[in-house]
Design an enzyme around this catalytic site. Structure first.
Site, PDB file in Angstrom:
ATOM      1  N   HIS A  63      11.091   0.582 -11.988  1.00 36.53           N
ATOM      2  CA  HIS A  63      11.219  -0.668 -12.738  1.00 36.53           C
ATOM      3  C   HIS A  63      10.129  -1.628 -12.284  1.00 36.53           C
ATOM      4  CE1 HIS A  63      15.096   0.406 -14.492  1.00 36.53           C
ATOM      5  NE2 HIS A  63      15.529   0.756 -13.288  1.00 36.53           N
ATOM      6  N   ASP A  76       0.860  -1.175   0.000  1.00 38.49           N
ATOM      7  CA  ASP A  76       0.000   0.000   0.000  1.00 38.49           C
ATOM      8  C   ASP A  76       0.897   1.226   0.000  1.00 38.49           C
ATOM      9  OD1 ASP A  76      -2.229   1.743   0.191  1.00 38.49           O
ATOM     10  OD2 ASP A  76      -3.347   0.213   1.248  1.00 38.49           O
TER      11      ASP A  76
END
Length: 521
Positions: free
Chosen positions: A294, A219
């Site tokens: 990435h 989260d």
């Protein structure tokens, strides 16, 4: 003529000038932890605590605080402590909490395990950089319970720092900074379960500097909520996380002068998101600079119709003067989720949005898209012009990689998450949080080792009598004469406090580690 410290440093090229719009003044405690310890040291072992992983730490910690709340250092020595009742440490002034042990949650109540409130001139840290709170959240999560206690919350705290601390596996949120001011948070590792609702750092406050943190969860990594003003977030490692964000935003949103800089995001939900669904108010004067990503699902995701939150009454939150600059790297699948998504409210379009030096490319396939709606500014799918009317979603699809998208990776990128139903190990705090960026402050453990080596050299040339006196000082408690607590290479024998911090090393350091930004000198 009086100059502002931050303005002067910007002119000298020591710090980027845009950051002056983020911090408005000094951050950090007003007095050093060593001065606090010299005034009074309250060791929880003297108030009934036991490092046996069974005896409840709550009452001894509350008692130690009561004895030191008007000025002093509360000390939790190295060892394993159980905590079954939570503490609310309120109305303290000029005090510090040194956690060198590991606190294991054993209680099941909701709320906050440690809550600091209505406090000024405060410091929370571990002298060994290994002090931790282990929430054992998996014991809740295994039965699909996500409403357990939070680990740490600061409310109405001014002139403070939190550093060199590890937070692990909270049943709920890990660290909340609520309506605070003039604070510095740095050199921390936060590791949570792989599930929503296990936020890393949530901040809604004024004049806060958050830097050199690693967060693993699913989260919020480091998220700004409303209201917030003058927040600087930099050198952040979202290592298999949810990613950084603003929101969720609702009615009367009031966020301004926020900078995120040097943010590295690996295999997360997004690199940066601003999320709302209806509501009102404004987000203004925001910079997102030097982002590397990435393997993330989304990269830049501004979503004013975010379906994961219930719609709030209002025309929408107005976003203006937002700069997105120097983003590099790759997204997981650019055909499914393109690297730029800026969806703004039709009744209050976004404006003055600038995207420059943005180069991201897909890891899967050979296409990606950029999407905008009711958004004005410069770059990619944004529309130009000063007449800001609504427009439908426009999407541009590209099939060739932009130049310069390649970006460095971090050696500690996690290959797998920690799930949510098994115990999560306590990590060490890393010494690097963004490729090529040096942390502003060395870990306390590194400072201790350096100090210990220096003492060894000094004692090698001392007379035997002098060496004996030095040894007594190293192993003794802070002296009543006002002497600073000694530095050591680790936990000090006999339960005495270890080294005490003097703050970070950003340019223009103010007294006692209180960092000075923007105030007149």
């Amino acid at each position: 003529m009086r100059l502002h410290a931050f303005t002067l440093l910007s002119l000298l090229g020591l710090v980027p000038s845009f950051a002056a719009a983020s911090l408005s003044g000094s951050v950090g405690p007003l007095t050093s932890a060593s001065a606090k310890a010299a005034k009074k040291t309250c060791n929880v072992l003297d108030y009934g605590a036991k490092a046996d992983k069974k005896t409840d730490l709550g009452p001894p910690l509350a008692a130690a605080f009561a004895a030191c709340k008007s000025g002093g250092l509360v000390y939790i020595p190295a060892g394993d402590y159980a905590m079954s009742t939570w503490v609310k440490l309120a109305n303290g002034k000029a005090w510090a909490l040194q956690i060198d042990g590991v606190i294991y949650r054993t209680g099941t109540d909701g709320g906050n395990m440690i809550m600091i409130e209505h406090t000024s001139d405060f410091e929370l840290y571990s002298s060994t950089s290994s002090g931790a709170m282990q929430g054992l959240g998996y014991e809740f999560h295994a039965s699909n319970n996500w409403s357990g206690p939070r680990l740490l919350r600061l409310w109405d705290v001014s002139d403070f720092s939190v550093h060199d601390l590890i937070l692990v596996d909270s049943p709920s949120f890990h660290f909340s900074i609520d309506t605070c001011s003039n604070g510095e948070v740095y050199n921390m590792a936060i590791r949570g379960g792989n599930h929503g609702g296990l936020d890393g750092v949530d901040v809604w406050s004024t004049n806060i500097w958050i830097h050199d943190l690693e967060v693993t969860n699913k989260d919020e990594c480091v998220t700004v909520k409303s209201p917030a003003k003058n927040i600087l977030v930099e050198n952040i490692y979202c290592n298999l996380s949810g990613g950084c964000a603003m929101g969720s935003l609702g009615a009367d949103t009031d966020i301004s002068d926020i900078t995120y800089k040097n943010i590295y995001t690996w295999n997360s939900n997004q690199m940066m998101m601003i999320k709302s669904n209806g509501g009102s108010g404004t987000v203004s004067n925001v910079v997102f600079e030097n982002f590397i990503g990435h393997g993330n699902a989304y990269s830049l995701d501004i979503d004013s119709f975010w379906s994961s939150m219930s719609a709030v009454s209002g025309d929408g939150v107005t976003l203006n003067n937002i700069t997105i600059k120097n983003w590099k790297g790759t997204e997981a699948n650019g055909a499914q989720r393109g690297p730029i998504k800026i969806i703004c409210p039709d009744k209050v379009p976004c404006y003055n949005i600038l995207i420059e030096d943005f180069a991201m490319w897909t890891e899967t396939g050979s296409k990606q898209w950029y999407s905008c709606q009711s958004a004005y500014g410069s770059g990619f799918c944004l529309k130009s012009g000063s007449h800001h009317t609504s427009y439908a979603v426009t999407t541009t699809t590209v099939s060739s990689a932009p130049s310069g998208y390649s970006a460095a990776k971090m050696a500690s990128d996690l290959s797998t998450d920690f799930g949510s139903t098994k115990s999560i190990p306590i990590p060490t705090i890393p010494t690097s949080f963004y490729p090529g960026a040096t942390p502003y402050s060395a870990l306390m453990s590194k400072q201790s080792t350096k100090a210990a080596k220096a003492r060894a050299v000094d004692m090698s040339v001392e007379t035997p009598a002098a060496a004996s006196r030095s040894e007594q000082v190293v192993q003794g408690a802070p002296q009543e004469t006002g002497q600073s607590a000694p530095e050591s290479a680790g936990p000090v024998p006999s339960g005495n406090p270890g080294p005490v911090p003097t703050g970070g090393s950003r340019p223009s350091r103010h007294r006692h580690g209180h960092h000075h930004f923007g105030s007149a000198i």
